[in-house]
Design an enzyme around this catalytic site. Structure first.
Site, PDB file in Angstrom:
ATOM      1  N   ARG A  16       0.794  -1.239   0.000  1.00 42.00           N
ATOM      2  CA  ARG A  16       0.000   0.000   0.000  1.00 42.00           C
ATOM      3  C   ARG A  16       0.825   1.288   0.000  1.00 42.00           C
ATOM      4  O   ARG A  16       0.227   2.358   0.062  1.00 42.00           O
ATOM      5  CB  ARG A  16      -0.952  -0.023   1.223  1.00 42.00           C
ATOM      6  CG  ARG A  16      -1.982  -1.154   1.125  1.00 42.00           C
ATOM      7  CD  ARG A  16      -2.865  -1.272   2.373  1.00 42.00           C
ATOM      8  NE  ARG A  16      -3.834  -2.360   2.191  1.00 42.00           N
ATOM      9  CZ  ARG A  16      -3.561  -3.642   2.382  1.00 42.00           C
ATOM     10  NH1 ARG A  16      -2.330  -4.017   2.739  1.00 42.00           N
ATOM     11  NH2 ARG A  16      -4.453  -4.606   2.191  1.00 42.00           N
ATOM     12  N   ASN A  87       3.805 -11.883   5.559  1.00 42.01           N
ATOM     13  CA  ASN A  87       4.548 -11.942   4.306  1.00 42.01           C
ATOM     14  C   ASN A  87       4.559 -13.349   3.711  1.00 42.01           C
ATOM     15  O   ASN A  87       4.557 -14.339   4.434  1.00 42.01           O
ATOM     16  CB  ASN A  87       5.983 -11.436   4.516  1.00 42.01           C
ATOM     17  CG  ASN A  87       5.986  -9.976   4.940  1.00 42.01           C
ATOM     18  OD1 ASN A  87       4.977  -9.283   4.782  1.00 42.01           O
ATOM     19  ND2 ASN A  87       7.084  -9.522   5.500  1.00 42.01           N
ATOM     20  N   ILE A  88       4.567 -13.372   2.371  1.00 42.41           N
ATOM     21  CA  ILE A  88       4.559 -14.668   1.650  1.00 42.41           C
ATOM     22  C   ILE A  88       5.868 -14.837   0.885  1.00 42.41           C
ATOM     23  O   ILE A  88       5.998 -15.723   0.052  1.00 42.41           O
ATOM     24  CB  ILE A  88       3.346 -14.738   0.685  1.00 42.41           C
ATOM     25  CG1 ILE A  88       3.365 -13.578  -0.324  1.00 42.41           C
ATOM     26  CG2 ILE A  88       2.041 -14.763   1.468  1.00 42.41           C
ATOM     27  CD1 ILE A  88       2.243 -13.642  -1.361  1.00 42.41           C
ATOM     28  N   HIS A 106      -0.583 -15.419   6.396  1.00 39.52           N
ATOM     29  CA  HIS A 106      -1.225 -15.323   5.075  1.00 39.52           C
ATOM     30  C   HIS A 106      -0.698 -16.393   4.146  1.00 39.52           C
ATOM     31  O   HIS A 106      -0.794 -16.285   2.930  1.00 39.52           O
ATOM     32  CB  HIS A 106      -1.049 -13.921   4.498  1.00 39.52           C
ATOM     33  CG  HIS A 106      -1.830 -12.908   5.288  1.00 39.52           C
ATOM     34  ND1 HIS A 106      -1.755 -11.560   5.087  1.00 39.52           N
ATOM     35  CD2 HIS A 106      -2.702 -13.063   6.321  1.00 39.52           C
ATOM     36  CE1 HIS A 106      -2.553 -10.924   5.937  1.00 39.52           C
ATOM     37  NE2 HIS A 106      -3.132 -11.827   6.708  1.00 39.52           N
ATOM     38  N   CYS A 117      -9.011 -31.520  -6.325  1.00 41.00           N
ATOM     39  CA  CYS A 117      -9.039 -32.767  -5.520  1.00 41.00           C
ATOM     40  C   CYS A 117      -8.283 -32.637  -4.210  1.00 41.00           C
ATOM     41  O   CYS A 117      -8.127 -33.600  -3.474  1.00 41.00           O
ATOM     42  CB  CYS A 117      -8.446 -33.909  -6.350  1.00 41.00           C
ATOM     43  SG  CYS A 117      -6.671 -33.730  -6.626  1.00 41.00           S
ATOM     44  N   CYS A 138      -2.704 -30.253 -11.611  1.00 43.15           N
ATOM     45  CA  CYS A 138      -2.594 -31.435 -10.739  1.00 43.15           C
ATOM     46  C   CYS A 138      -2.298 -32.682 -11.581  1.00 43.15           C
ATOM     47  O   CYS A 138      -2.932 -32.904 -12.626  1.00 43.15           O
ATOM     48  CB  CYS A 138      -3.931 -31.603 -10.011  1.00 43.15           C
ATOM     49  SG  CYS A 138      -4.008 -33.048  -8.970  1.00 43.15           S
ATOM     50  N   GLY A 177       6.849  -2.903  10.029  1.00 42.48           N
ATOM     51  CA  GLY A 177       6.601  -2.905   8.587  1.00 42.48           C
ATOM     52  C   GLY A 177       5.228  -3.368   8.178  1.00 42.48           C
ATOM     53  O   GLY A 177       5.070  -4.090   7.190  1.00 42.48           O
ATOM     54  N   ARG A 203       7.396   3.112   9.058  1.00 44.62           N
ATOM     55  CA  ARG A 203       7.552   4.462   8.478  1.00 44.62           C
ATOM     56  C   ARG A 203       6.501   5.400   9.052  1.00 44.62           C
ATOM     57  O   ARG A 203       6.761   6.578   9.276  1.00 44.62           O
ATOM     58  CB  ARG A 203       7.408   4.371   6.954  1.00 44.62           C
ATOM     59  CG  ARG A 203       7.744   5.663   6.237  1.00 44.62           C
ATOM     60  CD  ARG A 203       7.677   5.502   4.742  1.00 44.62           C
ATOM     61  NE  ARG A 203       8.716   4.628   4.225  1.00 44.62           N
ATOM     62  CZ  ARG A 203       8.518   3.741   3.249  1.00 44.62           C
ATOM     63  NH1 ARG A 203       7.319   3.608   2.726  1.00 44.62           N
ATOM     64  NH2 ARG A 203       9.491   2.973   2.814  1.00 44.62           N
ATOM     65  N   ASP A 204       5.273   4.866   9.288  1.00 47.09           N
ATOM     66  CA  ASP A 204       4.251   5.774   9.812  1.00 47.09           C
ATOM     67  C   ASP A 204       3.435   5.121  10.927  1.00 47.09           C
ATOM     68  O   ASP A 204       3.487   3.924  11.142  1.00 47.09           O
ATOM     69  CB  ASP A 204       3.314   6.256   8.684  1.00 47.09           C
ATOM     70  CG  ASP A 204       3.078   5.169   7.629  1.00 47.09           C
ATOM     71  OD1 ASP A 204       2.864   4.007   8.040  1.00 47.09           O
ATOM     72  OD2 ASP A 204       3.150   5.473   6.437  1.00 47.09           O
TER      73      ASP A 204
HETATM   74  N1  APR Z   1      10.651   1.009   6.592  1.00 40.20           N
HETATM   75  C1  APR Z   1       9.621   1.235   7.448  1.00 40.20           C
HETATM   76  N2  APR Z   1       8.320   1.051   7.116  1.00 40.20           N
HETATM   77  C2  APR Z   1       8.063   0.640   5.850  1.00 40.20           C
HETATM   78  C3  APR Z   1       9.075   0.383   4.909  1.00 40.20           C
HETATM   79  C4  APR Z   1      10.414   0.577   5.330  1.00 40.20           C
HETATM   80  N3  APR Z   1      11.462   0.345   4.514  1.00 40.20           N
HETATM   81  N4  APR Z   1       8.478  -0.025   3.745  1.00 40.20           N
HETATM   82  C5  APR Z   1       7.151  -0.003   3.960  1.00 40.20           C
HETATM   83  N5  APR Z   1       6.906   0.391   5.219  1.00 40.20           N
HETATM   84  C6  APR Z   1       5.604   0.500   5.884  1.00 40.20           C
HETATM   85  C7  APR Z   1       4.552   1.224   5.074  1.00 40.20           C
HETATM   86  O1  APR Z   1       4.606   2.615   5.354  1.00 40.20           O
HETATM   87  C8  APR Z   1       3.275   0.586   5.610  1.00 40.20           C
HETATM   88  O2  APR Z   1       2.878   1.198   6.822  1.00 40.20           O
HETATM   89  O3  APR Z   1       5.122  -0.828   6.022  1.00 40.20           O
HETATM   90  C9  APR Z   1       3.702  -0.844   5.896  1.00 40.20           C
HETATM   91  C10 APR Z   1       3.347  -1.815   4.763  1.00 40.20           C
HETATM   92  O4  APR Z   1       1.933  -1.892   4.720  1.00 40.20           O
HETATM   93  P1  APR Z   1       1.228  -2.728   3.546  1.00 40.20           P
HETATM   94  O5  APR Z   1       1.840  -2.360   2.250  1.00 40.20           O
HETATM   95  O6  APR Z   1      -0.246  -2.576   3.758  1.00 40.20           O
HETATM   96  O7  APR Z   1       1.658  -4.238   3.844  1.00 40.20           O
HETATM   97  P2  APR Z   1       1.033  -5.206   4.926  1.00 40.20           P
HETATM   98  O8  APR Z   1       0.687  -4.477   6.189  1.00 40.20           O
HETATM   99  O9  APR Z   1       1.955  -6.358   5.038  1.00 40.20           O
HETATM  100  O10 APR Z   1      -0.321  -5.706   4.194  1.00 40.20           O
HETATM  101  C11 APR Z   1      -1.063  -6.654   4.902  1.00 40.20           C
HETATM  102  O11 APR Z   1      -2.510  -6.927   3.001  1.00 40.20           O
HETATM  103  O12 APR Z   1      -3.194  -7.403   0.876  1.00 40.20           O
HETATM  104  C12 APR Z   1      -2.885  -7.936   2.062  1.00 40.20           C
HETATM  105  O13 APR Z   1      -2.217 -10.148   2.208  1.00 40.20           O
HETATM  106  C13 APR Z   1      -1.724  -8.876   1.960  1.00 40.20           C
HETATM  107  O14 APR Z   1      -0.314  -9.559   3.783  1.00 40.20           O
HETATM  108  C14 APR Z   1      -0.792  -8.420   3.076  1.00 40.20           C
HETATM  109  C15 APR Z   1      -1.717  -7.599   3.949  1.00 40.20           C
END
Ligand code: APR
Length: 258
Positions: A16, A87-88, A106, A117, A138, A177, A203-204
């Site tokens: 995101r 994470n995957i 996940h 099957c 399969c 993260g 980051r936020d």
């Molecule tokens: N350092 C610090 N924070 C970071 C960095 C970094 N280098 N890179 C990304 N981030 C932060 C982003 O600002 C955000 O807050 O990590 C977070 C990533 O959020 P997402 O992109 O939403 O990822 P995630 O939380 O893993 O998503 C959850 O959503 O679609 C589903 O199954 C998918 O497992 C995933 C789930």
């Protein structure tokens, strides 16, 4: 608790982050909406976008970073109760964190299941098809074989329920993260006892750290590797974690030469 943000330093886009997140770069997959790539109905109609993503994310292309090795060091020092990851990309296993210390909430590419099957497959069996852009079929019933990645609406793996005993026992929760936007994973952040320190390295500000802060919460905003490095320095573990990073890089280089 970890999300895609711990793997962006390894070169894997998160979902995101504005502009760079995966959900912003799916145009080429021609999806009705971004999350369709993890939607079962859409997958049955057209598995190609998911397998194009699988080719991008399949274990082996990316390497763990200091964040993963920090968790490995926590385990080495008997400080890790469990790592819950969304994470995957498999970088936690690649960093040497034992699978029994992981809850891959996940799912994972390490195993796969036939969508017709239910035959089980080792993820490595699918690699040739995935890498050459073919949809894996399969060998028993010719149905589409899908890696055991949890799609929206699917049940989380049964071992996710370990949180029922892990979180009440935890005496520190580190969240790294993740946007904490996807349930039920996000709610784990509130499953730690009220007296327990919750440390966000991100980051936020996200989830309860943004709008339901607790007295013992600690927030380290900024890049996740910088945040981990500050914590590791404070613990006096810098040399040890850098040794793990170097050993990991060496192993990767040796593997590439094979
Ligand atoms: N350092 C610090 N924070 C970071 C960095 C970094 N280098 N890179 C990304 N981030 C932060 C982003 O600002 C955000 O807050 O990590 C977070 C990533 O959020 P997402 O992109 O939403 O990822 P995630 O939380 O893993 O998503 C959850 O959503 O679609 C589903 O199954 C998918 O497992 C995933 C789930």
């Amino acid at each position: 608790m970890a999300g895609a943000g711990i793997s962006t330093p390894s070169g894997i886009p998160d979902f995101r982050s504005p502009g760079s997140g995966l959900y912003h770069n799916l145009q080429r997959y021609d999806l009705p909406y971004a999350e369709a790539i993890f939607d079962m109905d859409f997958f049955h109609q057209n598995p190609n976008p998911f397998f194009a993503l699988a080719k991008e994310l399949y274990p082996g292309k990316y390497r763990p970073n200091m964040t993963h090795y920090f968790v490995r060091l926590l385990h080495k020092k008997s400080q890790l109760l469990r790592m819950y990851t969304q994470n995957i990309d498999g970088l936690e296993r690649l960093a040497g964190i034992p699978p029994q210390m992981l809850v891959e909430a996940h799912g994972t590419f390490a195993t796969a299941t036939c969508t017709v099957c239910w035959s089980k497959y080792d993820g490595e069996k699918l690699r040739p098809d995935v890498m050459s852009g073919r949809v894996p079929k399969c060998s028993t019933c010719k149905g589409v074989v899908k890696p055991d990645i949890v799609f929206f609406g699917e049940e989380l793996p049964p071992y996710f329920l370990k949180y029922l005993t892990d979180f009440p026992l935890a005496d520190l929760l580190i969240v790294m993260g993740t946007s904490l936007e996807v349930e039920p994973f996000a709610s784990l952040a509130d499953a730690a006892r009220g007296s327990v320190t919750r440390l966000l390295i991100n980051r936020d500000l996200v989830g309860p750290f943004a709008w339901r802060r607790r007295p013992h919460d600690v927030v380290q905003l900024g890049d996740v590797v910088d945040g981990v490095r500050a914590l590791v320095d404070a613990l006096g573990w810098t040399r040890e974690v850098e040794a793990l990073v170097a050993a990991g890089a060496e192993k990767a280089a040796a593997k590439t030469e094979e």
